[in-house]
Design an enzyme around this catalytic site. Structure first.
Site, PDB file in Angstrom:
ATOM      1  N   GLU A   1       0.828  -1.207   0.000  1.00 42.38           N
ATOM      2  CA  GLU A   1       0.000   0.000   0.000  1.00 42.38           C
ATOM      3  C   GLU A   1       0.870   1.267   0.000  1.00 42.38           C
ATOM      4  OE1 GLU A   1      -2.388   0.407   3.519  1.00 42.38           O
ATOM      5  OE2 GLU A   1      -3.868   1.714   2.552  1.00 42.38           O
TER       6      GLU A   1
ATOM      7  N   LYS B   1     -10.348   2.434  -1.945  1.00 42.84           N
ATOM      8  CA  LYS B   1     -10.510   1.848  -0.607  1.00 42.84           C
ATOM      9  C   LYS B   1     -11.839   2.270   0.015  1.00 42.84           C
ATOM     10  CE  LYS B   1      -7.578   1.443   3.585  1.00 42.84           C
ATOM     11  NZ  LYS B   1      -6.214   1.818   4.077  1.00 42.84           N
TER      12      LYS B   1
ATOM     13  N   CYS C   1      -5.934  -2.885   2.417  1.00 43.50           N
ATOM     14  CA  CYS C   1      -5.590  -2.826   3.847  1.00 43.50           C
ATOM     15  C   CYS C   1      -6.788  -2.938   4.793  1.00 43.50           C
ATOM     16  CB  CYS C   1      -4.771  -1.567   4.113  1.00 43.50           C
ATOM     17  SG  CYS C   1      -3.793  -1.713   5.658  1.00 43.50           S
TER      18      CYS C   1
END
Lengths: 305, 305
Positions: free
Chosen positions: B48, B121, B163
């Site tokens: 990331e 995300k 994540c």
């Protein structure tokens, strides 16, 4: 500090081998409960369908004789024991709800209060050796809002689920969202002895891993009580033996293993849990804060095709 | 046997340490991709925000200088590399969508096809040392049906998440229901050095466990590429260092670990995956058959109170 910061329970689980003598099976459950209580347990979880062999290895109408009503003989026995010992007992029964209507049901007995709730297994498996769809109607509810509801007891709000439910993150999440303080899974799962050792190891590890993940995702302890021993159900071909893998375990709210039984030993497992750790764990890992409920609608679809 | 029974991919991941020299970070990513490709990878996943230090350790308007548009300099670089090597690359960028509108975005480059998709995300963390809500607007979609969509590439349908998404079973499930053949998580997670060793161990194990559980619940492989090394972001107090725990891993469709990097080593991890195992695993463990979509409606609620 809030009062909840002091909240601990002592959980006992009775992992045993079953045979075709239901009185003997019941005696083992009762002896295990007494032993756990003597070690301080105020909550005891039994394995799935602990009164009998795992009869779902075959499909036979003869096996419906194992079913009983709720309340009925088993719940009377466990209610009496629960009241005597002043503990909560989570039992697992083959429930006869009506002629032709049967469930795989967990019943929660709470001391002098008697039966305080029940949970009818919602996800029903069906695969070689586990022909449960033949026997059990899936749990139902008036509405989705009434499904997957935890049960309030004197030791806490219990998210009681059963076996195959343990593979579904949805069930665990719904219990947690309804305030369950821990998840409990009466279980009957084992190895097919035709699988090689690597496959057997992957299956057992997967079983442990996904349940530990429910603890992690929801910040609450998780416990599963599984049966142990090799069983060939009456009428089953000798090739359909299941080697139940025991390994009953208690995991804390970060998924950490607190206690675990062996694969092949009858065991009364007892451990204390501090339920108040959930508050701190969820403050560290605030998943409930961040769920994208605006974007989850397709969880209600069978497939996104 | 169907054609899909032959489907394998070779996945590479580049786990490295970042510093405040973005060219140096980019060089490491590129070198790692080349190394993975030389070892046969036809799909490479980066960690990331691999171009910079993990700047979210502090909230500072100065850090928005790291943001770039898509397409932009990074995607041009990775698109050129993807075409040259004829592989799929999953990169992770701080995206500038407009003035005042930024995302944490994964971009998928597919050889001569260039950019074939992106994923913004959806779940954004915010806790001490990970002040992401300051920087990143959560991913949006026209409708829930458009959210959590995998991306078709020449090597397969990729469920790309980022994540914090890795802690949410819902995200993994939605990707699987939309046909994702594997899940990929560019990641930046590490230890707070103020936590004791037992807490650090629980956190790392929980991270691994919940992602393995996504593989199990959905019968598809899961891979996470995490950064390694200790970082103190510019402007951060020396007490806010993060020790990124590396441990990038590839798990198969039963959650079994196929390959894993160490905590503290820069590593190019490469492993082959047989995507066709999903069919067999899902026939053994048919969770998709048994989901109780009639009873899951409250998954769309914040809390069942």
């Amino acid at each position: 500090m809030k009062e909840s910061n002091m909240k601990t329970i002592t959980l006992g689980m009775v992992q045993h081998h079953c045979n075709d003598d239901s009185n003997n099976n019941l005696d083992k459950s009762i002896a295990g409960i007494r032993k756990a209580a003597a070690q301080g347990a105020n909550l005891v979880l039994l394995q799935e369908l602990h009164n009998s062999l795992y009869f779902c290895q075959t499909e036979s109408p003869d096996n419906f004789r194992h079913a009983e009503s709720i309340p009925g003989p088993s719940t009377e026995t466990f209610a009496t024991l629960s009241a005597e010992l002043d503990i909560v007992i989570v039992a697992s029964l083959f429930e006869r709800r009506s002629a032709g209507l049967y469930h795989n049901t967990a019943v929660i007995l709470d001391g002098k209060r008697g039966i305080v709730g029940q949970y009818r297994k919602m996800h029903i498996p069906d695969d070689p050796g586990y022909y449960e769809k033949y026997y059990f109607t899936p749990g139902d509810a008036e509405s989705a809002a009434e499904a997957f509801q935890p049960i309030d007891t004197s030791v806490g709000r219990l998210g009681v689920l059963v076996c195959w439910d343990q593979w579904f993150p949805e069930a665990a999440r719904l219990m947690a969202l309804a305030g369950a303080e821990l998840l409990l899974y009466p279980t009957a799962i084992g190895w097919d002895e035709h699988d090689d050792q690597a496959e057997q190891a992957r299956q057992q590890e997967a079983w442990l891993t996904i349940q530990r993940a429910h603890a992690i995702a929801n910040g609450i302890p998780v416990a599963a009580c599984n049966r142990t021993g090799v069983e060939t159900a009456a009428g089953a071909a000798s090739t359909s033996r299941i080697h139940f893998w025991g390994s009953s375990f208690i995991a804390g709210p970060q998924g950490e293993i607190i206690a675990q039984a062996n694969s092949d030993e009858e065991t009364v497992l007892v451990a204390s849990l501090n339920l108040s750790r959930t508050e701190a764990v969820r403050q560290y890992w605030p998943y409930l804060r961040d769920r994208r409920i605006d974007a989850y609608a397709d969880l209600l679809r069978r497939y996104r095709d």
